[in-house]
Design a protein around this motif. Sequence first.
Motif, short mmCIF file in Angstrom:
data_model
loop_
_atom_site.label_atom_id
_atom_site.label_comp_id
_atom_site.label_asym_id
_atom_site.label_seq_id
_atom_site.Cartn_x
_atom_site.Cartn_y
_atom_site.Cartn_z
N MET A 141 42.49 42.36 38.33
CA MET A 141 41.12 42.39 38.13
C MET A 141 40.53 41.08 39.05
O MET A 141 39.68 41.23 39.91
N PHE A 142 41.19 39.89 38.81
CA PHE A 142 40.66 38.67 39.34
C PHE A 142 41.06 38.36 40.84
O PHE A 142 40.29 38.25 41.51
N TRP A 144 41.56 41.14 42.83
CA TRP A 144 40.63 42.17 43.46
C TRP A 144 39.26 41.52 43.71
O TRP A 144 38.89 41.63 44.89
N ASP A 145 38.65 40.86 42.68
CA ASP A 145 37.23 40.37 42.72
C ASP A 145 37.30 39.33 43.79
O ASP A 145 36.14 39.11 44.35
N PHE A 146 38.23 38.17 43.56
CA PHE A 146 38.36 37.06 44.63
C PHE A 146 38.86 36.89 45.78
O PHE A 146 38.60 36.23 46.81
N GLN A 149 38.21 42.10 47.36
CA GLN A 149 36.78 42.55 47.54
C GLN A 149 36.17 41.83 48.64
O GLN A 149 35.31 42.67 49.55
N LEU A 281 35.14 39.38 33.04
CA LEU A 281 34.82 39.53 34.60
C LEU A 281 34.06 40.71 34.75
O LEU A 281 33.17 40.69 35.64
N MET A 282 34.41 41.73 34.27
CA MET A 282 33.73 42.92 34.39
C MET A 282 32.09 43.02 33.89
O MET A 282 31.40 43.46 34.86
N THR A 284 30.50 40.28 34.24
CA THR A 284 29.90 39.40 35.07
C THR A 284 29.60 39.96 36.35
O THR A 284 28.59 39.67 36.88
N THR A 285 30.52 40.77 36.85
CA THR A 285 30.16 41.50 38.03
C THR A 285 29.43 42.24 38.21
O THR A 285 28.52 42.69 38.88
N THR A 286 29.33 43.06 36.91
CA THR A 286 28.21 43.99 36.72
C THR A 286 26.94 43.36 36.73
O THR A 286 25.97 44.32 37.38
N GLY A 289 26.20 41.99 40.31
CA GLY A 289 26.19 42.85 41.22
C GLY A 289 24.98 44.00 41.26
O GLY A 289 24.71 44.61 41.96
#
Length: 767
Positions: A141-142, A144-146, A149, A281-282, A284-286, A289
């Motif tokens: 997940m990290f 992918w996000d950092f 993505q 993380l999910m 925070t991203t939601t 974003g």
Amino acid sequence: MALTGVSSRRVAVVMVILVPVVAGQIVVLVHRGLQNDVTVTTMVGLDLLGAAFSWRASRTGLHRRAWQFTAVGRGLSAVADVGLAAAGPRTFWWWITAAAAVLTFVLLALATVTFPAVHLTSRQQWALAGETVAVLGCGFMFVWDFAVQPHIAAGASWSTALTWIGFPIGDLLLLTGISVYLLRGGVRESSPPTWLLIAGMGGYLLADAGFNAIGDDGNYATGPLPATMTFVAALSAMTIAAVLETSRTDRPSQAATPTGVPLSPWLAYFPYVAVGAGLVLMITTTITGGELRTSGGLVLGLVVMAAGVAIRQLVSLRDSRQYQLTDNLTGLSNRAGLQHALDRALRRGEHVAVMAVDLDGFKSVNDTYGHSAGDVVLMEFAHLLRACVRAGDTAARVGGDEFLVLLRHLTQPEDATQIADRLQSAAHARPVRLGADTIAHRCSIGVATDAPGDTGDTVVRHADMAMYHAKRAGTHGVAVYHPDMIDRRRDDTTLSNDLEDAVASGQLRVLFQPMIDLVTGRPVGAEALVRWHHPTRGLVSPLDFIPVAERTGAITGIGRYVLEQACREVHAWQQPQPATPHRLYASVNLSPRQLQDSTLVADVLDVLNHTGLDPHDLVLEITESAIIDERVAIPTLENLRSHGVRIAVDDFGTGYSSLHYLTRLPVDILKIDRSFVAELDGTSHGSAITEAVIRLSQVLHLSTVAEGVETPEQAAELAMLGCDTGQGYLFAKPMTATDAAAFIHNRSTATTIPEPAADRPDTTPST
């Protein structure tokens, strides 16, 4: 680094590897233009050597699969080194070599996980797989996000996806593998070459993460010099580790069976930390974003669901850990729990002591009342133990009737013995009631305090040794370990084997110590004492062989032999004497083990019958400690008395509950312990206990025998106090049957107390 079994040839190989590598890095520092050629050549050479030696290391030993993964990974790394340096970007060969680089990380990660996995049971291996997947999911997940993505958002070409997706995921895999190795006890379970290999992989990961940060498409031959030198150092460490592993002579066998490795206390919570980090993380991203309206409900539901599952699993994990460290029957700690507490206390530098406690006679409780009654006794003793130890101490049941107590924060060694004495007093004061019967708590305790440099196992071993000494003494007492204490367990095992033939081969001798009427000075009886003349050891003290005979059951045969010899000899001495109330009697000791024997009464009557001794002329001596099971002991003694056999209580007054038993036991004679006789000095203070025992016996219409009489003054004072009979070195030391017969004949008409003999007293205890 000191390695067991490393040959000088392998050391030479290591030097052959290191010297060119170091020389090459010096050349690169001086001539930066040669960096590409020197670095690629060095890395390829190290990888090929590492692959070859790793494969050789995989031929034997417990970690064959891990070294195989390492060997194949190093081979793919060599392919990647050449291809990424020589092939043009995004060509066919570049894709092949880039894929080889990613697979290198996969295989090295598998190797790191496999090292600790071989020490785990099948169930633990599945648990390891689940934990690894959970951590990997969070890490992905990290990544992918950092890492991934941002490339997608920037419109990066998917033709280069292998570099901006594959390399970060490869780093994640290797990081996870190294973490699992460390957290699963890999350092504790592995050898120094394996530690060096994992350290090299850590350097490999660090260097690759640096390249990913600058986006160098995996070309290790270019980029910052510190990163390339880190790669070279990491590959050197991994190669040397493989060389050293091939030369080990102490490698564990592949046939070794996994037995399970204790989990690091906080590792069990690591997957839940990963789940929590992923949820944060999910969320925070939601929020950042701007997707709270569209996806907020789903995210919230997922968070609540994960939180519920995590709480349930954490409770189960705590219960499971408690189950692993707790004894199911008593609720005390088990051996693992005590060892954990002991090791932690010693690491903190605390002064500690360990009490080893063993319940005496517990087997007879199980045999007589059944195992359910035995469980009741154990649970009651556990309650007693909790009440006696202090807050912060740890009490544990470590065997059937064996307990260990960790005593922490001791200021003085005497504090431990005070607690042990308190436990002894409480145990004697609180017997267990099983229906209408009462079972006394009797235990032997060993105490050991920690010394500088002692491990937890050392302190426990010392406490066990001290407890064994207390148990051998047969007094239900407390023994404190000291460095001069000898571990007699192995020697006692040898004695136990030799005792099996001692009676049949005539190695046992029966001595007799006469007992004298303190008024007339005439012999009235003799106590039978057994001695063992071992064919190779010589004279073996009863202190050494009687406890062994008691534990092994050999005491039954020895006891019958002594009884038969005593009855036969005393009957022979009686023949010239008239049948008067003062005729001689034989006094023979009964052990606790004999008193539990269902054939005891029949055996005694059989011996009396074929030796011709009148039952009234036989006195059987018991100690308070012999009454382990009242339901068996008291009816047996009453049965013996109904046939005319008299009963004496030996060492009266030394136990915790003598008066309690005296009101219930069928007793004829009290034997005053020698320790009280030694206090006689003509004063009321010195005679207080002895006089109290004599007065008590008079009220209960019992006879008294004073043991250990050594001076005429003691004999005179005993006679004045009203004691009937004396026994001790003043009158006679233990002697053979022939000498005893002569002594009794010569003193049969004596009217005065004889003068003491010149020799020192025989202080050897009887059976």
